[in-house]
Design an enzyme around this catalytic site. Structure first.
Site, PDB file in Angstrom:
ATOM      1  N   PHE A 158     -24.698  56.390  40.079  1.00 47.13           N
ATOM      2  CA  PHE A 158     -25.807  55.961  40.926  1.00 47.13           C
ATOM      3  C   PHE A 158     -26.698  54.929  40.270  1.00 47.13           C
ATOM      4  O   PHE A 158     -27.394  54.179  40.960  1.00 47.13           O
ATOM      5  CB  PHE A 158     -26.662  57.170  41.337  1.00 47.13           C
ATOM      6  CG  PHE A 158     -27.512  57.743  40.224  1.00 47.13           C
ATOM      7  CD1 PHE A 158     -28.731  57.183  39.878  1.00 47.13           C
ATOM      8  CD2 PHE A 158     -27.084  58.850  39.514  1.00 47.13           C
ATOM      9  CE1 PHE A 158     -29.507  57.704  38.849  1.00 47.13           C
ATOM     10  CE2 PHE A 158     -27.856  59.385  38.487  1.00 47.13           C
ATOM     11  CZ  PHE A 158     -29.070  58.812  38.149  1.00 47.13           C
ATOM     12  N   LYS A 188     -14.888  54.506  44.749  1.00 45.82           N
ATOM     13  CA  LYS A 188     -15.648  55.670  45.192  1.00 45.82           C
ATOM     14  C   LYS A 188     -17.011  55.586  44.520  1.00 45.82           C
ATOM     15  O   LYS A 188     -17.194  56.028  43.404  1.00 45.82           O
ATOM     16  CB  LYS A 188     -14.929  56.969  44.812  1.00 45.82           C
ATOM     17  CG  LYS A 188     -15.230  58.181  45.707  1.00 45.82           C
ATOM     18  CD  LYS A 188     -16.706  58.566  45.806  1.00 45.82           C
ATOM     19  CE  LYS A 188     -17.217  59.208  44.543  1.00 45.82           C
ATOM     20  NZ  LYS A 188     -18.684  59.616  44.697  1.00 45.82           N
ATOM     21  N   GLU A 211     -22.567  58.756  46.054  1.00 42.68           N
ATOM     22  CA  GLU A 211     -23.043  59.039  47.411  1.00 42.68           C
ATOM     23  C   GLU A 211     -24.564  58.977  47.503  1.00 42.68           C
ATOM     24  O   GLU A 211     -25.121  59.042  48.605  1.00 42.68           O
ATOM     25  CB  GLU A 211     -22.533  60.408  47.874  1.00 42.68           C
ATOM     26  CG  GLU A 211     -23.058  61.606  47.099  1.00 42.68           C
ATOM     27  CD  GLU A 211     -22.274  61.930  45.836  1.00 42.68           C
ATOM     28  OE1 GLU A 211     -22.365  63.081  45.373  1.00 42.68           O
ATOM     29  OE2 GLU A 211     -21.587  61.014  45.313  1.00 42.68           O
ATOM     30  N   SER A 269     -21.577  60.778  33.341  1.00 42.33           N
ATOM     31  CA  SER A 269     -21.983  61.683  32.269  1.00 42.33           C
ATOM     32  C   SER A 269     -20.769  62.137  31.463  1.00 42.33           C
ATOM     33  O   SER A 269     -19.624  62.084  31.932  1.00 42.33           O
ATOM     34  CB  SER A 269     -22.688  62.905  32.860  1.00 42.33           C
ATOM     35  OG  SER A 269     -21.762  63.703  33.594  1.00 42.33           O
ATOM     36  N   CYS A 317     -27.250  54.301  30.710  1.00 47.71           N
ATOM     37  CA  CYS A 317     -26.567  54.865  29.545  1.00 47.71           C
ATOM     38  C   CYS A 317     -26.832  54.065  28.288  1.00 47.71           C
ATOM     39  O   CYS A 317     -26.547  54.541  27.188  1.00 47.71           O
ATOM     40  CB  CYS A 317     -25.059  54.970  29.802  1.00 47.71           C
ATOM     41  SG  CYS A 317     -24.220  53.376  29.916  1.00 47.71           S
ATOM     42  N   GLU A 333     -28.725  64.240  26.925  1.00 45.63           N
ATOM     43  CA  GLU A 333     -29.011  62.957  27.560  1.00 45.63           C
ATOM     44  C   GLU A 333     -29.953  63.221  28.731  1.00 45.63           C
ATOM     45  O   GLU A 333     -29.546  63.750  29.759  1.00 45.63           O
ATOM     46  CB  GLU A 333     -27.729  62.289  28.050  1.00 45.63           C
ATOM     47  CG  GLU A 333     -27.990  60.917  28.652  1.00 45.63           C
ATOM     48  CD  GLU A 333     -26.740  60.273  29.245  1.00 45.63           C
ATOM     49  OE1 GLU A 333     -26.666  59.036  29.243  1.00 45.63           O
ATOM     50  OE2 GLU A 333     -25.849  61.008  29.715  1.00 45.63           O
TER      51      GLU A 333
END
Length: 499
Positions: free
Chosen positions: A149, A173, A176, A226, A281, A382
């Protein structure tokens, strides 16, 4: 309510599963859109479309592919603001940050435009009597990308432009949580002349992801997200015979030596820790201060952090926007609230922050934690939010040992005026990307992006030469043609002679 549907075969395809997910404006907390969530059957239908398109696209000329990519690059450039507005509306990041995301994605499109030189093979002539050996690279077939995202335009552009330039067809993909940018990218690719079925967007949740990982028609999977999910993606897709590059999480450190320019280091720490609300990240989430400079450095960071303007992403005066969801905001806040109990000094506490007129938004302020211990949750995990931890070390060697003990190895930076120390650092540090007086060392498009240890699963980094190699496979051809002046020599069942 607006519905984001799939993009398959060059057109919008309405979701058939009956399942939809909410898409929220993080600045208001209001659900503004719903996104169709694909079933396994819908994923299979997209794969079959991509397989059919590959029969033609995989045999197309490099000239035909790069012509489309040059046109695509021009359309992306002309639609920067429109793409950035979609990102801000669904992710929440400020418009300038969203524009920067589009610009970094464009770098990879530009790399794809020049892919002709990257796909050149090798030739050795006369390795034996009239025998030549050549090496070529060919596309894999249908490949998939599963993206996060936090960069809904940039990370997809790290994947599909190179994949299709190499002759593959692609199924994206996206997250969402902010799906609209992915559809816009696909629509512009179609407008640029990309044939139907070459780039497809299938929205969904775990059902769609698992279907992609298991589908026998998918040759390779790219992932950014992640570490736990990256590990699952790598294990599952590899078990199903797929090539995998899975980029995981991070805990990026910035080592500040006593000789560093502390004003520059403080500016860099604030920018790298709190930019994009810490939802990246490559964020610097841990500063390691060496020697006696720690107190002064923390004070300089605090002074700068207190001045950051937080507000809606579409407000030009805002420097930081909200977090993606209320649940994520609460999770980030929990680390700050528990920090003192685990030995940290809470210099700035951003929990409980709100913006007037937008009280239901997913707001959190900037948090700064000093004297953080390496066994505390705020350091080990994280956090993926605007929380900066400061740790202290007496020497350079102690600081490097602390950083190398982390299970993550994504990116890291050193701030110093000492060239010898910087040289040692870049050789001794265990991370895939290193900055010297550069806080966020994201490589340019023609170098590859990727970490070490629990930040990367698979052999290939993303984009650059590694990306091109990931989306192609090598083939070696050994050729012998008889000289036309000679008659056929007959059958010889012996092992080919090299001399």
């Amino acid at each position: 309510m607006k519905t984001v549907n799939h993009w398959i075969g060059g057109k919008t395809v309405e979701g058939a599963s009956g399942n939809y997910g909410p898409v929220t404006d993080p600045a208001t907390g209001e659900v503004t859109t719903q996104v169709a969530l694909a079933s396994a059957d819908e994923v299979d239908a997209a794969v079959r479309v991509a397989q059919e398109a590959f029969q033609t696209w995989g045999q197309s000329s490099l000239a035909a592919r790069t012509k489309v990519l040059f046109a695509y690059r021009a359309l992306l450039d002309a639609n920067r603001d429109a793409i950035a507005e979609l990102i801000t509306a669904e992710h929440g990041k400020v418009h300038s940050d969203a524009l920067g995301e589009v610009a970094r994605g464009l770098e990879i499109v530009e790399l794809a435009c020049g892919i002709t030189t990257q796909l050149k093979g090798e030739l050795s002539t006369s390795v034996s009597n009239r025998v030549d050996v050549s090496s070529i690279r060919q596309p894999l077939g249908v490949v998939a990308g599963i993206t996060p995202f936090n960069f809904p335009a940039m990370v997809p552009m790290w994947m599909f432009p190179l994949a299709v330039a190499c002759g593959n067809t692609f199924i994206l993909k996206p997250s969402e949580k902010d799906p609209s940018a992915a559809n816009k990218l696909a629509e512009l690719a179609s407008e640029a002349g990309l044939p139907a079925g070459v780039l497809n967007v299938v929205h969904g949740d775990k059902v769609a992801v698992d279907a992609l990982l298991a589908h026998p028609g998918i040759a390779a999977v790219s992932f950014v997200g992640s570490t736990p999910i990256a590990r699952h993606i790598h294990t599952t897709a590899s078990a199903n015979g797929k090539r995998v590059q899975a980029l995981g999480g991070a805990k990026n450190h910035m080592l500040v030596l006593p000789d560093a320019d502390l004003d520059a280091a403080a500016d860099a720490a604030v920018s790298a820790a709190y930019g994009s609300a810490g939802e990246r990240c490559m964020a610097i989430s841990a500063v390691v201060a060496v020697g006696s400079i720690a107190d002064e450095l923390v004070e300089k960071i605090r002074e700068r952090a207190e001045k950051i303007k937080i507000g809606p992403g579409n407000d030009p005066s805002s420097e930081m926007g909200p977090l993606i969801t209320a649940a994520h905001r609460d999770k980030v806040a929990s680390y700050v609230k528990g920090a003192a109990d685990q030995g940290a000094d809470v210099v700035l506490d951003g929990t409980g922050y709100t913006v007037g007129g937008f009280e239901k938004g997913h707001w959190i302020g900037l948090s700064l934690l000093d004297n953080v211990k390496t066994d505390s949750d705020a350091y080990r995990d994280e956090i993926f939010g605007p929380v900066l931890c400061v740790l202290r070390a007496e020497t350079y060697e102690e600081g490097v040992a602390l950083i190398n003990a982390s299970p993550f190895g994504n990116g890291t930076a050193i701030f110093t005026r000492d060239g010898g120390a910087a040289r040692r650092f870049q050789l001794e540090i265990e991370a895939g990307m290193v900055g010297v007086n550069v806080p966020i060392p994201v490589p340019v498009g023609y170098h590859s992006f990727g970490g070490w240890k629990d930040s990367l699963f698979g052999d290939h980094h993303i984009y650059g030469n590694d990306g091109i190699h990931f989306y192609t496979r090598g083939k070696v051809v050994t050729t012998r043609w008889p000289d036309p002046s000679e008659a056929p020599s007959g059958v010889d069942l012996g092992f080919p002679r090299n001399h």
